[in-house]
Scaffold this motif. Structure first.
Motif, short mmCIF file in Angstrom:
data_model
loop_
_atom_site.label_atom_id
_atom_site.label_comp_id
_atom_site.label_asym_id
_atom_site.label_seq_id
_atom_site.Cartn_x
_atom_site.Cartn_y
_atom_site.Cartn_z
N GLU A 21 0.59 -1.14 0.12
CA GLU A 21 -0.04 -0.05 0.06
C GLU A 21 0.91 1.37 -0.03
OE1 GLU A 21 -2.64 -0.12 3.40
OE2 GLU A 21 -3.82 -1.92 2.42
N PHE A 22 2.20 1.26 0.23
CA PHE A 22 3.07 2.26 0.16
C PHE A 22 4.28 2.01 -0.87
CE2 PHE A 22 1.07 2.23 4.40
CZ PHE A 22 0.99 3.44 4.65
N SER A 23 4.79 3.17 -1.35
CA SER A 23 5.76 3.02 -2.22
C SER A 23 7.04 3.93 -1.43
CB SER A 23 5.77 3.59 -3.66
OG SER A 23 5.23 5.25 -3.58
N VAL A 24 8.10 3.29 -1.55
CA VAL A 24 9.29 3.90 -0.82
C VAL A 24 10.32 4.26 -2.06
CG1 VAL A 24 11.06 3.83 0.83
CG2 VAL A 24 9.02 2.48 1.12
N GLY A 25 10.84 5.33 -2.10
CA GLY A 25 11.93 5.45 -3.06
C GLY A 25 12.87 6.49 -2.61
N VAL A 26 14.02 6.69 -3.33
CA VAL A 26 15.04 7.68 -2.94
C VAL A 26 15.22 8.83 -3.75
CG1 VAL A 26 17.64 7.58 -2.88
CG2 VAL A 26 16.79 5.40 -2.42
N TYR A 27 15.14 9.80 -3.15
CA TYR A 27 15.10 11.21 -3.71
C TYR A 27 16.38 11.95 -3.17
CZ TYR A 27 13.43 16.01 -4.45
OH TYR A 27 13.34 17.43 -5.00
N GLU A 28 16.86 12.58 -4.10
CA GLU A 28 17.94 13.56 -4.08
C GLU A 28 17.58 14.77 -4.20
OE1 GLU A 28 22.39 12.42 -4.58
OE2 GLU A 28 22.03 13.72 -6.46
N ALA A 29 17.62 15.74 -3.33
CA ALA A 29 17.20 17.20 -3.22
C ALA A 29 18.55 18.01 -3.43
CB ALA A 29 16.46 17.42 -1.92
N LEU A 30 18.28 19.14 -4.54
CA LEU A 30 19.32 20.19 -4.45
C LEU A 30 18.81 21.12 -3.63
CD1 LEU A 30 21.59 21.30 -6.38
CD2 LEU A 30 20.13 21.87 -7.90
N LYS A 31 19.61 21.37 -2.71
CA LYS A 31 19.39 22.64 -1.80
C LYS A 31 19.95 24.16 -2.12
CE LYS A 31 16.57 20.13 1.16
NZ LYS A 31 15.12 20.62 1.25
N ASN A 32 20.21 25.02 -1.02
CA ASN A 32 20.69 26.19 -1.10
C ASN A 32 22.28 25.69 -1.24
OD1 ASN A 32 20.63 28.74 -1.18
ND2 ASN A 32 21.60 28.87 0.98
N ASN A 33 23.02 26.71 -2.01
CA ASN A 33 24.45 26.80 -2.24
C ASN A 33 24.88 25.38 -2.81
OD1 ASN A 33 24.57 29.44 -1.48
ND2 ASN A 33 24.81 28.67 0.63
N ASN A 109 22.17 33.17 -2.57
CA ASN A 109 23.50 33.51 -3.52
C ASN A 109 23.46 33.01 -4.79
OD1 ASN A 109 26.38 33.04 -4.38
ND2 ASN A 109 26.61 34.46 -2.68
N ALA A 110 23.46 34.09 -5.49
CA ALA A 110 23.27 33.74 -7.43
C ALA A 110 24.50 32.68 -7.48
CB ALA A 110 23.38 35.03 -8.00
N ARG A 111 25.62 33.17 -7.40
CA ARG A 111 26.73 32.39 -7.78
C ARG A 111 26.79 30.95 -7.09
NH1 ARG A 111 32.67 34.70 -7.09
NH2 ARG A 111 31.49 36.67 -8.38
N GLN A 112 26.43 30.51 -6.22
CA GLN A 112 26.60 29.26 -5.71
C GLN A 112 25.05 28.47 -6.06
OE1 GLN A 112 28.96 28.11 -4.26
NE2 GLN A 112 30.09 30.22 -4.57
N ASN A 113 24.21 29.23 -6.85
CA ASN A 113 23.05 28.42 -6.89
C ASN A 113 22.67 28.44 -8.60
OD1 ASN A 113 21.70 27.57 -4.19
ND2 ASN A 113 22.43 29.61 -3.85
N ILE A 114 23.53 28.14 -9.44
CA ILE A 114 23.40 28.31 -10.54
C ILE A 114 22.71 27.28 -11.31
CG2 ILE A 114 24.76 28.17 -13.01
CD1 ILE A 114 27.16 29.61 -11.60
N CYS A 115 22.86 26.28 -10.76
CA CYS A 115 21.85 25.02 -11.24
C CYS A 115 20.38 25.28 -10.79
CB CYS A 115 22.45 23.46 -10.83
SG CYS A 115 24.22 23.16 -11.24
N LEU A 116 20.11 25.58 -9.60
CA LEU A 116 18.77 25.79 -8.96
C LEU A 116 18.35 26.63 -9.76
CD1 LEU A 116 16.87 25.15 -6.97
CD2 LEU A 116 17.81 27.02 -5.29
N LEU A 117 19.20 27.96 -10.15
CA LEU A 117 18.18 29.04 -10.73
C LEU A 117 17.79 28.67 -12.17
CD1 LEU A 117 20.56 31.96 -9.40
CD2 LEU A 117 18.02 31.29 -8.76
N GLN A 118 18.35 27.58 -12.78
CA GLN A 118 17.81 27.29 -14.13
C GLN A 118 16.49 26.57 -13.96
OE1 GLN A 118 21.08 24.64 -15.40
NE2 GLN A 118 22.46 26.26 -16.12
#
Length: 319
Positions: A21-33, A109-118
Motif C-alpha cells: 500500500e506504500f511506495s518507498v523511493g530514494v530522492y536527491e534534493a538540490l538545496k541552497n548553495n 546567493n546567485a553564484r552558488q546556486n547556478i543549477c537551481l536558478l535554471q
C-alpha cells in the motif's frame, strides 16, 4: 557500509515493513548553495503528499553503532508524525488565485546556486537572487512551503514579474520583520557575553519565524525608518540566509575589515547551506539604495528598496 548502500538497505527494509500500500523511493534534493541531500520518500497509495526524510543523521547514527531495525523504526515514527498536515491544502496548489495570496520570496546567493536558478523563476538583487515559495500553512509549529519552479509558472499561467509583485506584497505580512540589539538576542539565547559600552552597537534583523530572514533587507520602509531613527547610514552584514546584522556607519567601521570578517565567519562558523553572501552591503539614507560596500572585480551593484526591486549595476574605477 557506504552511504548509498546504507540508503538502499533502509529503503528496501522500509518497503518490506510498509507493504504494497506504500511506495518507498530514494530522492536527491538540490538545496541552497548547491548542497545536495539524499532522502527517502514514503508515499501512501492515493496520496499526493510524500514527505522526504533525509538520511544524513541516520547514517551518522549507523556509523556510531546504531542498528538498522532501530533506524527503520525511527524513520517510520518521523513519517507517521509528518504524513498528515491539516493545513497543507495540496488540491488548491493548482489554483492561481489561491497561490497568489501565499507567494513569498527569499534571498539566496546567485553564484552558488547556478543549477537551481535554471529550474526556478528568479530575479537578480545585487550578487543575490530572489526566488519564490508558496506558503502552505503550519504543521507542528513549522512553516510549510513549496519552492516555486518553472513548471509551476506554466501550470498557473503566470510570469515571473507577476509572481515577484505578489511575493513582495505578501512577504512582510507572512513573515513580519523583527529587529533587536545583539545583546537582546544573546540574552534570549541564554548566551552570557558582556559587550563593552564603547563597542559599536549591532542590531540583528530577521523575521519572527527566524526563517529566511535575510529577505527583510528589502521590506519597503524598514531600513529607511531604522536608519532615520538611529541617525546614520547602515552597514548590512549577511550573517546567514536567516538573519542580517545591522551596523551603524558612524565612521568607526572599516568596510574592508568587515568584509574579511564575513569571509572568516562564513568559512568557519556557518553551515554551507545557510551562507547568504561574502559581500558587505551598505544602506544610504541619501540615495535610498543598498550598495555592495566593497567592489568585486571592479564592479559593485545597488538595489532600490521599492516595489519593483530595481537593480542598478555600476562600474567602479580600480584603485
Amino acid at each position: 557500509m557506504k552511504y548509498d548502500e546504507f540508503t538502499e538497505l533502509v529503503k528496501n527494509r522500509l518497503a518490506d515493513v510498509c507493504g504494497p500500500e506504500f511506495s518507498v523511493g530514494v530522492y536527491e534534493a538540490l538545496k541552497n548553495n548547491s548542497v545536495t541531500h539524499k532522502g527517502l520518500c514514503i508515499r501512501e497509495q492515493g496520496s499526493n503528499i510524500s514527505p522526504t526524510i533525509y538520511m544524513d543523521e541516520f547514517y551518522t547514527d549507523y556509523c556510531d553503532g546504531r542498528g538498522i531495525e532501530d533506524i527503520v523504526n525511527d524513520i517510520l515514527r518521523v513519517y507517521s508524525e509528518n504524513r498528515l498536515c491539516p493545513d497543507f491544502e495540496t488540491d488548491r496548489f493548482a489554483d492561481p488565485g489561491w497561490v497568489k495570496e501565499r507567494l513569498f520570496y527569499k534571498l539566496i546567493n546567485a553564484r552558488q546556486n547556478i543549477c537551481l536558478l535554471q529550474q526556478v523563476p528568479s530575479h537578480p538583487v545585487m550578487d543575490l537572487a530572489m526566488v519564490y515559495g508558496v506558503y502552505m500553512g503550519e504543521h507542528r509549529g513549522a512553516f510549510s512551503s513549496v519552492l516555486v519552479r518553472n513548471e509551476h509558472m506554466d501550470m498557473w499561467g503566470m510570469k515571473e514579474e507577476e509572481i515577484r509583485e505578489k511575493a513582495i506584497e505578501n512577504t512582510p505580512k507572512l513573515m513580519p520583520v523583527e529587529i533587536c540589539t545583539m545583546g537582546e538576542m544573546l540574552s534570549a539565547s541564554s548566551i552570557e557575553l558582556e559587550i563593552p559600552e564603547e563597542t559599536i552597537p549591532m542590531y540583528v534583523m530577521t523575521n519572527r519565524m527566524r526563517l529566511h530572514g535575510a529577505s527583510t533587507m528589502l521590506y519597503g520602509d524598514i531600513l529607511p525608518d531604522f536608519a532615520r531613527n538611529i541617525g546614520t547610514d547602515l552597514y548590512i552584514i549577511p550573517s546567514s540566509v536567516h538573519e542580517l546584522i545591522l551596523l551603524p556607519d558612524d565612521g568607526r567601521g572599516d568596510p574592508a575589515m568587515l568584509k574579511d570578517m564575513i569571509s572568516e565567519v562564513n568559512d568557519t562558523h556557518v553551515d554551507r547551506e545557510e551562507i547568504l553572501s561574502y559581500s558587505l552591503y551598505r544602506y544610504s539614507m541619501d540615495t535610498g539604495k543598498i550598495d555592495m560596500a566593497v567592489a568585486e572585480n571592479g564592479r559593485t551593484f545597488s538595489a532600490d528598496i521599492s516595489t519593483d526591486i530595481s537593480i542598478a549595476p555600476k562600474k567602479v574605477a580600480s584603485a
